[in-house]
Structure formats: C-alpha cells, structure tokens
Scaffold this active site. Structure first.
Site, PDB file in Angstrom:
ATOM      1  N   ARG A 117       0.843  -1.198   0.000  1.00  0.00           N
ATOM      2  CA  ARG A 117       0.000   0.000   0.000  1.00  0.00           C
ATOM      3  C   ARG A 117       0.882   1.253   0.000  1.00  0.00           C
ATOM      4  O   ARG A 117       2.093   1.177   0.208  1.00  0.00           O
ATOM      5  CB  ARG A 117      -0.913  -0.001   1.239  1.00  0.00           C
ATOM      6  CG  ARG A 117      -1.993  -1.052   1.194  1.00  0.00           C
ATOM      7  CD  ARG A 117      -2.754  -1.132   2.497  1.00  0.00           C
ATOM      8  NE  ARG A 117      -1.937  -1.683   3.570  1.00  0.00           N
ATOM      9  CZ  ARG A 117      -2.329  -1.795   4.837  1.00  0.00           C
ATOM     10  NH1 ARG A 117      -3.524  -1.374   5.196  1.00  0.00           N
ATOM     11  NH2 ARG A 117      -1.529  -2.319   5.742  1.00  0.00           N
TER      12      ARG A 117
ATOM     13  N   LYS B 254       2.147   2.057   7.192  1.00  0.00           N
ATOM     14  CA  LYS B 254       2.601   1.276   8.350  1.00  0.00           C
ATOM     15  C   LYS B 254       3.436   2.138   9.293  1.00  0.00           C
ATOM     16  O   LYS B 254       3.934   3.195   8.920  1.00  0.00           O
ATOM     17  CB  LYS B 254       3.451   0.081   7.894  1.00  0.00           C
ATOM     18  CG  LYS B 254       2.695  -0.936   7.074  1.00  0.00           C
ATOM     19  CD  LYS B 254       1.440  -1.441   7.732  1.00  0.00           C
ATOM     20  CE  LYS B 254       1.712  -2.475   8.816  1.00  0.00           C
ATOM     21  NZ  LYS B 254       0.457  -3.059   9.331  1.00  0.00           N
TER      22      LYS B 254
ATOM     23  N   TYR C 198      -0.479   4.610  10.606  1.00  0.00           N
ATOM     24  CA  TYR C 198      -0.743   3.623  11.670  1.00  0.00           C
ATOM     25  C   TYR C 198       0.511   3.520  12.532  1.00  0.00           C
ATOM     26  O   TYR C 198       1.634   3.460  12.000  1.00  0.00           O
ATOM     27  CB  TYR C 198      -1.021   2.235  11.074  1.00  0.00           C
ATOM     28  CG  TYR C 198      -2.362   2.078  10.404  1.00  0.00           C
ATOM     29  CD1 TYR C 198      -3.545   2.241  11.118  1.00  0.00           C
ATOM     30  CD2 TYR C 198      -2.457   1.726   9.061  1.00  0.00           C
ATOM     31  CE1 TYR C 198      -4.788   2.086  10.501  1.00  0.00           C
ATOM     32  CE2 TYR C 198      -3.695   1.570   8.435  1.00  0.00           C
ATOM     33  CZ  TYR C 198      -4.848   1.752   9.170  1.00  0.00           C
ATOM     34  OH  TYR C 198      -6.070   1.594   8.561  1.00  0.00           O
TER      35      TYR C 198
ATOM     36  N   HIS D  43       0.299   1.757  16.234  1.00  0.00           N
ATOM     37  CA  HIS D  43       0.154   0.604  17.151  1.00  0.00           C
ATOM     38  C   HIS D  43       1.313   0.578  18.159  1.00  0.00           C
ATOM     39  O   HIS D  43       2.113  -0.366  18.199  1.00  0.00           O
ATOM     40  CB  HIS D  43       0.099  -0.716  16.349  1.00  0.00           C
ATOM     41  CG  HIS D  43      -1.089  -0.793  15.450  1.00  0.00           C
ATOM     42  ND1 HIS D  43      -2.370  -0.974  15.906  1.00  0.00           N
ATOM     43  CD2 HIS D  43      -1.195  -0.681  14.101  1.00  0.00           C
ATOM     44  CE1 HIS D  43      -3.218  -0.986  14.888  1.00  0.00           C
ATOM     45  NE2 HIS D  43      -2.532  -0.794  13.782  1.00  0.00           N
TER      46      HIS D  43
ATOM     47  N   GLU E 216      -4.991   4.582  14.018  1.00  0.00           N
ATOM     48  CA  GLU E 216      -5.856   3.622  14.710  1.00  0.00           C
ATOM     49  C   GLU E 216      -6.540   4.180  15.947  1.00  0.00           C
ATOM     50  O   GLU E 216      -7.442   3.542  16.481  1.00  0.00           O
ATOM     51  CB  GLU E 216      -5.067   2.352  15.083  1.00  0.00           C
ATOM     52  CG  GLU E 216      -4.048   2.503  16.200  1.00  0.00           C
ATOM     53  CD  GLU E 216      -2.680   3.003  15.723  1.00  0.00           C
ATOM     54  OE1 GLU E 216      -2.560   3.350  14.529  1.00  0.00           O
ATOM     55  OE2 GLU E 216      -1.748   3.032  16.547  1.00  0.00           O
TER      56      GLU E 216
ATOM     57  N   ASP F  64      -4.813 -10.905  14.232  1.00  0.00           N
ATOM     58  CA  ASP F  64      -3.954  -9.776  14.627  1.00  0.00           C
ATOM     59  C   ASP F  64      -4.128  -9.430  16.106  1.00  0.00           C
ATOM     60  O   ASP F  64      -3.343  -8.681  16.659  1.00  0.00           O
ATOM     61  CB  ASP F  64      -4.188  -8.560  13.731  1.00  0.00           C
ATOM     62  CG  ASP F  64      -5.604  -8.023  13.821  1.00  0.00           C
ATOM     63  OD1 ASP F  64      -6.511  -8.773  14.227  1.00  0.00           O
ATOM     64  OD2 ASP F  64      -5.802  -6.843  13.497  1.00  0.00           O
TER      65      ASP F  64
HETATM   66  N1  LIG Z   1      -6.290 -10.092   9.795  1.00  0.00           N
HETATM   67  C1  LIG Z   1      -6.445  -8.879   9.302  1.00  0.00           C
HETATM   68  O1  LIG Z   1      -5.833  -8.517   8.295  1.00  0.00           O
HETATM   69  C2  LIG Z   1      -7.424  -7.935   9.934  1.00  0.00           C
HETATM   70  C3  LIG Z   1      -7.838  -6.772   9.241  1.00  0.00           C
HETATM   71  C4  LIG Z   1      -8.800  -5.948   9.852  1.00  0.00           C
HETATM   72  C5  LIG Z   1      -9.306  -6.272  11.118  1.00  0.00           C
HETATM   73  N2  LIG Z   1      -8.845  -7.393  11.769  1.00  0.00           N
HETATM   74  C6  LIG Z   1      -9.329  -7.819  13.090  1.00  0.00           C
HETATM   75  O2  LIG Z   1     -10.652  -8.359  12.990  1.00  0.00           O
HETATM   76  C7  LIG Z   1     -11.246  -8.326  14.278  1.00  0.00           C
HETATM   77  C8  LIG Z   1     -12.646  -7.755  14.189  1.00  0.00           C
HETATM   78  O3  LIG Z   1     -12.572  -6.379  13.857  1.00  0.00           O
HETATM   79  P1  LIG Z   1     -13.877  -5.474  13.671  1.00  0.00           P
HETATM   80  O4  LIG Z   1     -13.409  -4.195  13.063  1.00  0.00           O
HETATM   81  O5  LIG Z   1     -14.962  -6.232  13.008  1.00  0.00           O
HETATM   82  O6  LIG Z   1     -14.298  -5.226  15.184  1.00  0.00           O
HETATM   83  P2  LIG Z   1     -15.737  -4.768  15.695  1.00  0.00           P
HETATM   84  O7  LIG Z   1     -15.535  -4.153  17.030  1.00  0.00           O
HETATM   85  O8  LIG Z   1     -16.443  -3.969  14.642  1.00  0.00           O
HETATM   86  O9  LIG Z   1     -16.555  -6.141  15.849  1.00  0.00           O
HETATM   87  C9  LIG Z   1     -16.241  -7.116  16.799  1.00  0.00           C
HETATM   88  C10 LIG Z   1     -17.530  -7.816  17.188  1.00  0.00           C
HETATM   89  O10 LIG Z   1     -17.168  -8.934  17.987  1.00  0.00           O
HETATM   90  C11 LIG Z   1     -18.243  -9.124  18.896  1.00  0.00           C
HETATM   91  N3  LIG Z   1     -17.843 -10.048  19.951  1.00  0.00           N
HETATM   92  C12 LIG Z   1     -17.049  -9.830  21.029  1.00  0.00           C
HETATM   93  N4  LIG Z   1     -16.932 -10.963  21.748  1.00  0.00           N
HETATM   94  C13 LIG Z   1     -17.666 -11.920  21.102  1.00  0.00           C
HETATM   95  C14 LIG Z   1     -17.948 -13.291  21.345  1.00  0.00           C
HETATM   96  N5  LIG Z   1     -17.452 -13.941  22.421  1.00  0.00           N
HETATM   97  N6  LIG Z   1     -18.733 -13.956  20.463  1.00  0.00           N
HETATM   98  C15 LIG Z   1     -19.240 -13.325  19.379  1.00  0.00           C
HETATM   99  N7  LIG Z   1     -19.024 -12.017  19.112  1.00  0.00           N
HETATM  100  C16 LIG Z   1     -18.240 -11.332  19.959  1.00  0.00           C
HETATM  101  C17 LIG Z   1     -18.561  -7.708  19.347  1.00  0.00           C
HETATM  102  O11 LIG Z   1     -19.851  -7.618  19.957  1.00  0.00           O
HETATM  103  C18 LIG Z   1     -18.481  -6.962  18.014  1.00  0.00           C
HETATM  104  O12 LIG Z   1     -19.749  -6.858  17.382  1.00  0.00           O
HETATM  105  C19 LIG Z   1     -10.281  -7.496  15.144  1.00  0.00           C
HETATM  106  O13 LIG Z   1      -9.465  -8.371  15.883  1.00  0.00           O
HETATM  107  C20 LIG Z   1      -9.472  -6.735  14.124  1.00  0.00           C
HETATM  108  O14 LIG Z   1      -8.210  -6.332  14.649  1.00  0.00           O
HETATM  109  C21 LIG Z   1      -7.910  -8.210  11.185  1.00  0.00           C
END
Ligand SMILES: NC(=O)c1ccc[n+]([C@@H]2O[C@H](COP(=O)([O-])OP(=O)(O)OC[C@H]3O[C@@H](n4cnc5c(N)ncnc54)[C@H](O)[C@@H]3O)[C@@H](O)[C@H]2O)c1
Length: 372
Positions: A15, A75, A94, A96, A118, A270
């Site tokens: 990116r 980053k 970002y 972190h 973030e 992550d």
């Molecule tokens: N791997 C990647 O490249 C990448 C990229 C973007 C985001 N992410 C990660 O994805 C994850 C989700 O991000 P998001 O933006 O959707 O967050 P978000 O806060 O929008 O959504 C998280 C949801 O999880 C729910 N939740 C919490 N505990 C729970 C449980 N025990 N059972 C079911 N649901 C539960 C919450 O109520 C919430 O609705 C984060 O860890 C974020 O860092 C990873």
C-alpha cells in the site's frame, strides 16, 4: 505545507500513504506534495499518475523525510525511517505503539508529533481509519475461505453457492461487527447459508433489521458455537474485545467434531486469534492443516488487495490529512476532538493514555500539548 509520502519498506507491504487523487486535492489547496519515486507502484499508481496530479517525484526516502513538514504513510515507521524523523515534523500513519516499546522510544526521542490512524475516533464511537481495513478483511474472508475449501487446497471440496440440486456451503461468522458483517454479506452473496454469532443484542437487532432475509444471526454462547461448527464448511473468526486479546472460542478438541476439510478463517489473528489452533501466517504461505481442518490466519489480509486497500484507506485519511495540512496539527486537533484522539506523541512526550499504561511511561494530556 510540504507533504511527503515515502515508499513503504515493511516486508510484504504494497500500500501507499497517498493516492494521486489525495495528492491532487492537497496541491489544489496550495500544498506541495513530495512522493518518493515508485511509492505507489505496488498499488498500481506509477510516478506519472502523481506528476499528473501536481506532485513532485523525489528520488530517495532520505530526501522526502528531510524536506517534508508532514509525512503520510501506511505502516508504522521502521527503525531506519524513525532515524530520519526530526523535531517539529508531523507523522500521520498507523503506529500501534502499545506493544512496541522500541518504536515508542524512538518516536519520543525524535521530537516529532505523531498522530496514529488507529486511535482517531468518530461521533459514533467508531474508529474511522481502522474501519476501511476491517471492511476489506471482512469481504476478503469468504473469498480466501472459498479458495481454501477447494479440494486441491486441502478443503472439503464444497462450492459456496452449491448448484441446482446440491445445497450451499454452511458458513458461520463469529463476531458481527465491521469484519463479520462484511464477511457475512459476501458469503451470502456467493450463495452460502450464513449464520452470524455475536454477544451484543443491539448488534444482533441491527443485523436482523438490515440483513434479516440475507443471513441468520444467533446469540453467541459456547453451546451455540459448538453446535454450529459441527455442521459448518467454513467458520470465520471476527470477534474483537477492544484492548484485549481475542477470546479463544473454538478449542483444539472441538476440531474433531467438525467435518474433515472444513475451513477456519481467523481474521482476529492480529489480536492473537479466536481459535486455539490459530497461528499467524503470511500471504506467501497462508494456510495450514491441524487435525484435518484447514486454517487461514494471515495477519495483514488487506495487503492481498493493495490497490483496493490503498484507495479505501486514502478515502478515509484524506479529510484529516487536508485538515492537518491546511490548519497545522494544533489548530486541526483543537477544531476536531476526534482527530485529537489520534495524537500519540508530541515533542518527546507521550499523549495517549492506553499506550502509557501499557508501556509504563508518563503521559501528558493532548489537551495540554495542543495549547502549548
Ligand atoms: N487479519 C487482518 O488482516 C485484519 C484486518 C482488519 C481487522 N482485523 C481484526 O478483525 C477483528 C474484528 O474487527 P472489527 O473491526 O470487526 O471489530 P468490531 O468491534 O467492529 O466487531 C467485533 C464484534 O465482535 C463481537 N464479539 C465480542 N466478543 C464476542 C464473542 N465472544 N462472540 C461473538 N461475538 C463477539 C462484538 O460484539 C463486536 O460486534 C479485530 O481483531 C481486528 O483487529 C484483522
């Protein structure tokens, strides 16, 4: 203001911090935009596109850092970049910082002012500069999961939408926030039978109101999860407990209750991952097998679609970038409390409480430093 955009140097990062469109908007307001030669190539933007937008192409990162008043990146700055930051320079990217004491100390030592994407907030309590990457990762999850489901990749050999006479794949999405909702929409669009689990009743009500006919939802308990995964072809992990490691919601023992060749896509990797058997993988080698269940656990999923991710991130960062350039960071932060939430470091002082708590460093209120 002189706005500098160096090429990203973190491995596998394609990116770029500014799109040609963002550069053009900044130039139109009288700013000078300095792009390191080749910075946009990974996202499909060549030097000519930036020149057409009115930006200047600069040969080296050293020159960009030495000349610019504000550095716009994607980053966190790498060690070699941190050495090029200077007192009074503004860094917008970002960061972190909480799990990264080396970077934090280097930024403090540089004397720069650093605003972290973030931690910028919005009026609804959301994180507007993180949301676009969650949207990308969410929409990508069924795409990579369906590829993993193919027989040659170790999966069950099940087609997401089925065909006439053969039922669709069953997809369970754990967590119905930004990632989960976008994952569910795409999986349902591919014709799969989708159920979203969440622990927030307001969120489940929202999902029911908006997507009631498209996918199902259910309250998330250990029992409901155990029951649903037994029948699932694909389980997408999309939970987040802000500020905490992801809870482990599927144990290794439970893998033996699943169908052989079923796929786990752990987007929450992550934050440590929400399946006991998850370990972070890379785009170069994204999937692995544990007890016959295929795992996809890439920690920077948006990197796979660098062009879409760059444009999505640029759309979200551009208004803040322009405000910082037009007004200077102090006035921009005073005018916008949500941007002020992004202030992490200023002139050798930490200004973000959660980072200070995590690293045991004293914090000065951002309200104080913007008035200094
Ligand atoms: N791997 C990647 O490249 C990448 C990229 C973007 C985001 N992410 C990660 O994805 C994850 C989700 O991000 P998001 O933006 O959707 O967050 P978000 O806060 O929008 O959504 C998280 C949801 O999880 C729910 N939740 C919490 N505990 C729970 C449980 N025990 N059972 C079911 N649901 C539960 C919450 O109520 C919430 O609705 C984060 O860890 C974020 O860092 C990873």
């Amino acid at each position: 203001m002189k706005i500098g955009c160096p090429k990203e140097i973190k491995p596998q990062e394609f990116r770029v911090g500014m799109t040609p469109n963002a550069a053009q908007e900044a130039v139109a307001r009288g700013h000078q935009v300095l792009i390191e030669s080749g910075a946009g190539i990974g996202a499909g933007f060549d030097n000519d596109a930036y020149v057409a937008a009115g930006a200047q192409i600069i040969d080296t990162a050293e020159e960009v850092f030495a000349t610019a008043d504000m550095i716009v990146k994607v980053k966190e700055p790498q060690a070699v970049e941190r050495k090029m930051l200077r007192e009074g320079q503004l860094l917008f990217t970002y960061l972190h910082l909480a799990p990264d004491p080396d970077q934090t100390h280097d930024l403090l030592e540089s004397g720069c002012t650093a605003i972290a994407y973030e931690t910028v907030t919005d009026a609804n309590g959301g994180l507007p500069l993180l949301a676009p990457m969650s949207e990308v990762a969410g929409r990508l999850a069924p795409q990579v999961g369906s590829w993993t489901l193919q027989k040659a990749n170790g999966g069950r050999g099940v087609l997401m939408g089925g065909v006439p006479g053969v039922g669709p794949a069953k997809v369970v999405v754990i967590g119905g926030g930004v990632v989960g909702t976008h994952a569910a929409k795409i999986a349902a669009g591919m014709g799969a039978d989708v159920t979203v689990l969440d622990r927030s009743l307001p969120r489940l009500r929202y999902l029911d109101d908006v997507f009631g006919g498209t996918f199902k939802n259910q309250y998330s308990t250990a029992g409901a999860t155990a029951e649903l995964i037994q029948d699932a072809d694909m389980v997408i992990g999309a939970v987040l407990i802000p500020g905490a490691a992801a809870p482990k919601l599927v144990s290794r023992a439970q893998l033996s209750t699943m169908k052989p060749g079923a796929v786990l896509v752990d987007v929450a990797i992550d934050q440590g991952g929400c399946f006991e058997t998850s370990k972070a993988t890379t785009h170069a080698d994204p999937i692995y097998d544990v007890d016959g269940i295929m795992h996809y656990c890439v920690a920077n999923m948006p990197g796979a679609v660098a062009r879409t991710s760059t444009i999505a991130l640029g759309n979200a960062t551009m208004p803040f970038m322009l405000s910082l350039a037009d007004k200077g960071w102090k006035q921009a932060c005073q005018d916008d409390p949500h941007l002020m939430e992004g202030l992490n470091v200023h002139a050798g002082k930490l200004t973000y409480y959660a980072v200070g708590k995590a690293l045991g460093i004293d914090v000065v209120s951002p309200n104080v430093v913007v008035k200094s």
